[in-house]
Design an enzyme around this catalytic site. Structure first.
Site, short mmCIF file in Angstrom:
data_model
loop_
_atom_site.label_atom_id
_atom_site.label_comp_id
_atom_site.label_asym_id
_atom_site.label_seq_id
_atom_site.Cartn_x
_atom_site.Cartn_y
_atom_site.Cartn_z
N ASP A 27 0.82 -1.21 0.00
CA ASP A 27 0.00 0.00 0.00
C ASP A 27 0.86 1.26 0.00
OD1 ASP A 27 -1.97 -1.86 0.37
OD2 ASP A 27 -2.81 -0.93 2.18
N ASP A 28 0.23 2.36 -0.37
CA ASP A 28 0.69 3.74 -0.15
C ASP A 28 1.77 4.20 -1.12
OD1 ASP A 28 -1.04 3.48 1.94
OD2 ASP A 28 0.42 3.83 3.55
N HIS A 46 -5.94 2.73 -4.05
CA HIS A 46 -5.85 3.02 -2.60
C HIS A 46 -6.24 4.48 -2.35
CE1 HIS A 46 -4.82 1.90 1.43
NE2 HIS A 46 -3.76 2.67 1.53
N HIS A 65 3.80 -2.18 3.07
CA HIS A 65 3.82 -0.84 2.48
C HIS A 65 5.13 -0.65 1.74
CE1 HIS A 65 0.90 -0.74 5.74
NE2 HIS A 65 0.29 0.22 5.07
NI NI Z 1 -2.65 3.11 3.33
#
Ligand code: NI
Length: 401
Positions: free
Chosen positions: A213-214, A263, A354
């Site tokens: 993610d991110d 996301h 992440h």
């Molecule tokens: Ni996130």
């Protein structure tokens, strides 16, 4: 009288079948193979005959060999060319085409092959001389690479090129039966095979989905390098407003077959937004991703795992949560991230990480080979759903078992 005539007709038919089939014993079902074959890292189309990798002699003519016919000995002669020009085939897939149980019978043949001066057994598919890859060891070194599931012939006198993984044929899927049998089927035949006891993954294979993610970020590159090296896949849930700054990294992830998930545009808690606000978070991110890869995102993950019906309805995509939270964002520690995966992983897990932390990239370089060693294959979330359920639905998933 009628009955007598009928008997004669049947007898004649039987005799002709026997007469024509005697010299051509069927020695196997020729499956296009999911194994890649390479000569000096140039891909060559290969076949699977009773579990052995084989190639067509005519194809070898494009790879630095002279291929001629010796009528006196009824022999296909294969020798290294004096001035080799390599013309690798284009469109060689890791799994050739249709499985071909019906139309691609592999026959024994009275023809032999002369491979570098050594007389070798060969087979006949569609009238072509098919030789076993192992027999090409006359010319160089034959090596099997289990991680890349590919067989390599290296010939020192011919030009070499860089290894490029073969693309999967998008139109066919490998199916599995208990006892190790595999079959490639057209995608529209999958359901029919599922109904008669075939599976989309080996019944004993373990699958896991790494998700990041991110990002994207500069650390994403190290993660992609590792996944590419081991031929594994993962899913990247990108934040829309970062995409343009890391467009080449996103493009590479997409080209490597990674799944790109949504996301949101700037990582808000979606359950606090209006309907229009949620829609905007989805579409701005999709627009940014599509401007680079040509494709919208296929799955979504809400920031903080915060979801309700409005989020699911507005995104209208599978909502992917997780079953293992590595807490890599909190610890930023390689060993702690490795342990949280390796101490808890099970078949069908979705693992949350992440790709914006250096420690996470370091952990991935340890986790990927260890998972492979423990018998796992790393897949995208859509591949995981396809393997476990035959496809993915628009609903929330914490795992796929
Ligand atoms: Ni996130």
């Amino acid at each position: 009288m009628k009955r007598f005539l009928l008997s004669v007709v049947i007898l004649v038919c039987l005799m002709s079948i026997v007469a024509f089939s005697m010299p051509y014993e069927i020695i196997g079902q020729t499956l296009y193979t999911d194994i890649g074959a390479y000569i000096n890292n140039f891909p060559i189309k290969s076949y699977n005959i009773n579990g052995k990798t084989a190639v067509a002699a005519k194809d070898l003519a494009d790879y630095g060999f002279n291929v001629t016919w010796d009528e006196a000995n009824r022999r296909t002669v294969i020798e290294l060319a004096e001035s080799p020009i390599l013309m690798p085939q284009t469109g060689v897939y890791k799994n050739g085409a249709r499985a071909g149980l019906q139309e691609k019978l592999c026959l024994a043949t009275d023809i032999t092959a002369d491979i570098g001066g050594k007389v070798s057994e060969c087979a006949n598919i569609d009238g072509w001389t098919i030789v076993y890859f192992d027999d090409l060891a006359q010319f160089g070194e034959v090596m099997w690479d289990g991680i890349r599931r590919s067989i390599f012939l290296t010939i020192s006198t011919l030009p070499q090129t860089e290894y490029v993984p073969l693309p999967e044929n998008p139109n066919v899927t490998t199916m599995y039966a208990p006892g190790g049998r595999t079959l490639l089927v057209d995608n529209d035949e999958i359901e029919a095979y599922l109904n008669v006891g075939w599976f989309l993954t080996p019944p004993d294979e373990k699958l896991v989905a790494l998700t990041f993610d991110d990002g994207p970020s500069n650390h994403t590159t190290r993660i992609l390098n590792c996944l590419e090296q081991y031929g594994q896949k993962a899913t990247f849930f990108v934040v829309g407003n970062r995409v343009n700054n890391y467009s080449s990294i996103l493009q590479r992830a997409y080209n490597l077959g990674m799944e790109i998930g949504n996301h949101t545009w700037n990582h808000p808690k979606l359950t606090t937004l209006s309907w229009d606000g949620i829609i905007s978070q989805k579409t701005r991110t999709d627009d940014a991703v599509r401007s680079i890869t040509g494709q919208n995102t296929t799955v979504m993950r809400p920031p903080y795992g915060s979801k309700n019906d409005a989020v699911l309805n507005a995104f209208n995509q599978p909502l992917i949560l997780w079953s293992i939270d590595t807490r890599d964002w909190d610890t930023r520690n390689v060993q702690s991230t490795v342990d949280s995966v390796m101490n808890n992983v099970k078949d069908g897990d979705i693992i949350l990480m992440h790709d914006i932390y250096e420690a996470t990239a370091g952990a991935v370089e340890i986790i990927v080979p260890r998972l492979i060693n423990e018998g796992y294959r790393l897949v995208t979330v859509s591949e995981l759903a396809k393997a476990k359920y035959g496809g993915i639905e628009i609903k929330a998933y914490n795992h796929m078992r």
